[in-house]
Design an enzyme around this catalytic site. Structure first.
Site, PDB file in Angstrom:
ATOM      1  N   ASP A  20       0.833  -1.194   0.000  1.00 61.50           N
ATOM      2  CA  ASP A  20       0.000   0.000   0.000  1.00 61.50           C
ATOM      3  C   ASP A  20       0.877   1.258   0.000  1.00 61.50           C
ATOM      4  OD1 ASP A  20      -2.835   0.938   0.458  1.00 61.50           O
ATOM      5  OD2 ASP A  20      -1.941   1.830   2.242  1.00 61.50           O
TER       6      ASP A  20
ATOM      7  N   GLU B 136       1.811   6.341  -6.786  1.00 63.20           N
ATOM      8  CA  GLU B 136       0.942   7.454  -7.177  1.00 63.20           C
ATOM      9  C   GLU B 136       0.203   7.146  -8.472  1.00 63.20           C
ATOM     10  OE1 GLU B 136       2.239  11.848  -7.550  1.00 63.20           O
ATOM     11  OE2 GLU B 136       3.930  10.656  -6.856  1.00 63.20           O
TER      12      GLU B 136
HETATM   13  C1  GLC Z   1      -4.534   2.899  -0.333  1.00 61.79           C
HETATM   14  C2  GLC Z   1      -5.727   1.997  -0.260  1.00 61.79           C
HETATM   15  C3  GLC Z   1      -6.875   2.804   0.282  1.00 61.79           C
HETATM   16  C4  GLC Z   1      -6.512   3.277   1.662  1.00 61.79           C
HETATM   17  C5  GLC Z   1      -5.205   4.072   1.633  1.00 61.79           C
HETATM   18  C6  GLC Z   1      -4.679   4.298   3.001  1.00 61.79           C
HETATM   19  O1  GLC Z   1      -4.762   3.922  -1.233  1.00 61.79           O
HETATM   20  O2  GLC Z   1      -5.981   1.450  -1.525  1.00 61.79           O
HETATM   21  O3  GLC Z   1      -8.060   2.061   0.300  1.00 61.79           O
HETATM   22  O4  GLC Z   1      -7.530   4.079   2.168  1.00 61.79           O
HETATM   23  O5  GLC Z   1      -4.212   3.373   0.939  1.00 61.79           O
HETATM   24  O6  GLC Z   1      -4.154   3.100   3.517  1.00 61.79           O
END
Ligand code: GLC
Ligand code: MG
Length: 529
Positions: free
Chosen positions: A197, A257
């Site tokens: 993530d 990004e």
């Molecule tokens: C990523 C995930 C999203 C989440 C964010 C913070 O963008 O895909 O769902 O809210 O990270 O962890």
């Protein structure tokens, strides 16, 4: 070829896939019970959004224990069962790894905030107030300042997302080691890789400089350069890759990004020592026009270094659904594009049905950022009450969409997006040109996207009509698959076709458009639910 280059990755949002215990929220046993569907569909791997212990403020992207399963989703034994059952079917399992932040309820943060001298203090990012309040002008992706004051010690902590998601300090070796241990914990259990993530947020400017403002003196996310994308990030990825490489055959996918310029996106592959697949989100943000798409695909193909393997995404739990963005007419063409481009396709659950966003009345909204719920609604399996997602009588956590869109109905309809998806995946498996072949744009009239995929003498042509007009266009080659089945002398509105120009033995096919085979070779052998 390595497995993660072969086939498609199917992205499951666990809350919304299948609810086995009737609490309205999807769970791990629910997923395990649906693995036959995924084998039937023909995907290679599943990627699961987080199921770890979490207060669910950001629905699992706020973790309190990285090696525990939230009771909402099941137990560790349920993970083991899911892994065993998936592997028994030849399906790989990829987990979400959320390194940038934890939940505010994580024991590490409890220790960190307890006192400025706590050994865990520097596991998170603490700064003194300034005269203006927060340490600098950084903003959270979720809106508002990226800093929250903790009265106990009078310092602010940094959170790139919600205040309930404090950012870890990846400059601290203890954090790095602890997070490597988390990866090993799951790798030892047999998971086949991770989707990481928010890779680009891992490091922040060491001097915490203010972000530049736009010409109106306002904060502009596109200008942010200190809160994310710091040079050392790539070294951290190299370490994560080394952890992963100690286990043969695993994959590292990374969320970067969305609109990352292609050269920077390529940079995340490193010298094949960082991410195997930095996610390429560009299909989501490119105008759905033949010319723009052709330009994108060609530029991406050319931007990647020789060792890099491409990937494509048409949906996720963070954005409006494919069928809603592109319009229902383009669903089949979009699926054909996704599964015939060079690279690993990532399919968001439900997009194989052409699921649309489900409008959520304000009193039923659940997403704290608001706006993401419509693309996260429960998977519709049947026409039974609760669409077979939850047992009858239960109350699914988000409302269901159009009851006529469901797996059972589409599995028995040879003209459905589901059957097309299955046929496309089978076609991909059966043709090396589609799996491994080179990509070459092909000339086509306005509104038509055409390209060739070639490998070892096999040459396949893909022709996609992105318009709602019928086009009198001679398509060379032997028909392999049409999005619309049947035959037609013209390219029908929203129709896509795959034709074989020359076979693997080098035999040349150049017949006029013949009978396009329906995309349901095994029409009778369909009972996924
Ligand atoms: C990523 C995930 C999203 C989440 C964010 C913070 O963008 O895909 O769902 O809210 O990270 O962890
Ligand atoms: Mg449940």
């Amino acid at each position: 070829m390595t497995w993660w280059k072969h086939g498609a990755i199917y992205h499951i949002y666990p809350r919304s896939f299948a609810d086995s215990d009737g609490d309205g929220v999807g769970d791990l046993p629910g997923i395990t019970a649906r693995l036959d569907y995924l084998s039937w569909l023909g995907v290679e791997a599943i990627w699961l959004s987080p199921f770890y212990r979490s207060p669910q403020r950001d629905f699992g992207y706020d973790i309190t224990d990285h090696t525990e399963v939230d009771p909402l989703f099941g137990t560790l034994a349920d993970v083991d069962r899911l892994l065993a059952e998936a592997h028994r079917r030849g399906l790989r399992v990829i987990l979400d790894f959320v390194p940038n932040h934890t939940s505010i309820d994580h024991r590490w943060f409890a220790a960190s905030r307890a006192s400025a001298d706590d050994p865990k203090r520097d596991w998170y990012i603490w700064r003194d107030p300034t005269d203006n309040g927060p340490p600098n002008n950084w903003r959270a992706v979720t809106g508002g300042p990226a800093w929250t004051l903790d009265p106990r010690t009078g310092q602010y902590y940094l959170h790139s997302f919600l205040p309930e998601q404090p950012d870890l300090n990846w400059r601290h070796p203890g954090v790095r080691q602890a997070m490597h241990r988390v990866m090993r914990f799951w790798l030892d259990r047999g998971v086949d890789g991770f989707r990481i993530d928010m890779v680009d947020y891992l490091l922040k400017d060491e001097h915490f400089r203010d972000e530049p403002l736009d010409r109106h003196g306002r904060y502009e996310p596109a200008l942010a350069r200190h809160q994310l994308n710091q040079p050392g990030t790539l070294d951290l990825l190299r370490e994560l890759r080394a952890v992963t490489d100690a286990y043969p055959g695993r994959v590292l996918i990374g969320e970067v990004e969305y609109r990352l310029p292609l050269p920077r996106l390529s940079g995340y592959y490193g010298q094949d020592d960082m991410l195997h697949l930095p996610i390429n989100f560009w299909l989501l943000f490119t105008p759905w026009q033949a010319h723009d798409l052709q330009t994108l695909v060609t530029a991406y193909d050319r931007a990647l270094p020789g060792h890099a393997w491409p990937n494509w995404v048409l949906g996720s739990h963070d954005i409006s659904r494919m069928a809603t963005r592109l319009g229902p007419g383009q669903v089949r063409v979009a699926l054909m594009l996704l599964f015939t481009l060079r690279g690993t396709p990532v399919l968001y659950y439900g997009d194989e049905l052409g699921m649309t966003d489900v409008p959520i009345p304000p009193h039923q909204a659940r997403d704290p950022w608001e706006g993401r719920d419509p693309a996260r609604t429960p998977m519709p399996w049947t026409s039974a009450p609760n669409a077979g997602f939850s047992p009858p009588g239960a109350r699914p956590w988000l409302p269901l969409g159009d009851p006529s869109v469901n797996v059972a109905a589409q599995a028995s309809d040879p003209g459905s997006p589901l059957r097309l998806t299955r046929a496309l995946l089978a076609l991909r498996r059966g043709h090396a040109a589609l799996r491994d072949g080179s990509y070459e744009p092909a000339p086509a009239p306005d509104g038509v996207l055409a390209y060739r995929r070639s490998h070892a003498g096999e040459d396949v042509l893909i022709t996609l009509n992105l318009t709602d007009a019928a086009l009198d266009l001679p398509i060379p080659g032997t028909p392999l698959l049409s999005t619309h089945g049947g035959t037609s002398p013209v390219l029908r509105p929203h129709e896509g076709r795959v034709t074989l120009l020359s076979g693997p033995a080098g035999s040349v096919h150049n017949e006029a458009m013949g009978r396009a085979r329906s995309f349901s070779p095994k029409a009778s052998a369909c009972s996924p639910v």
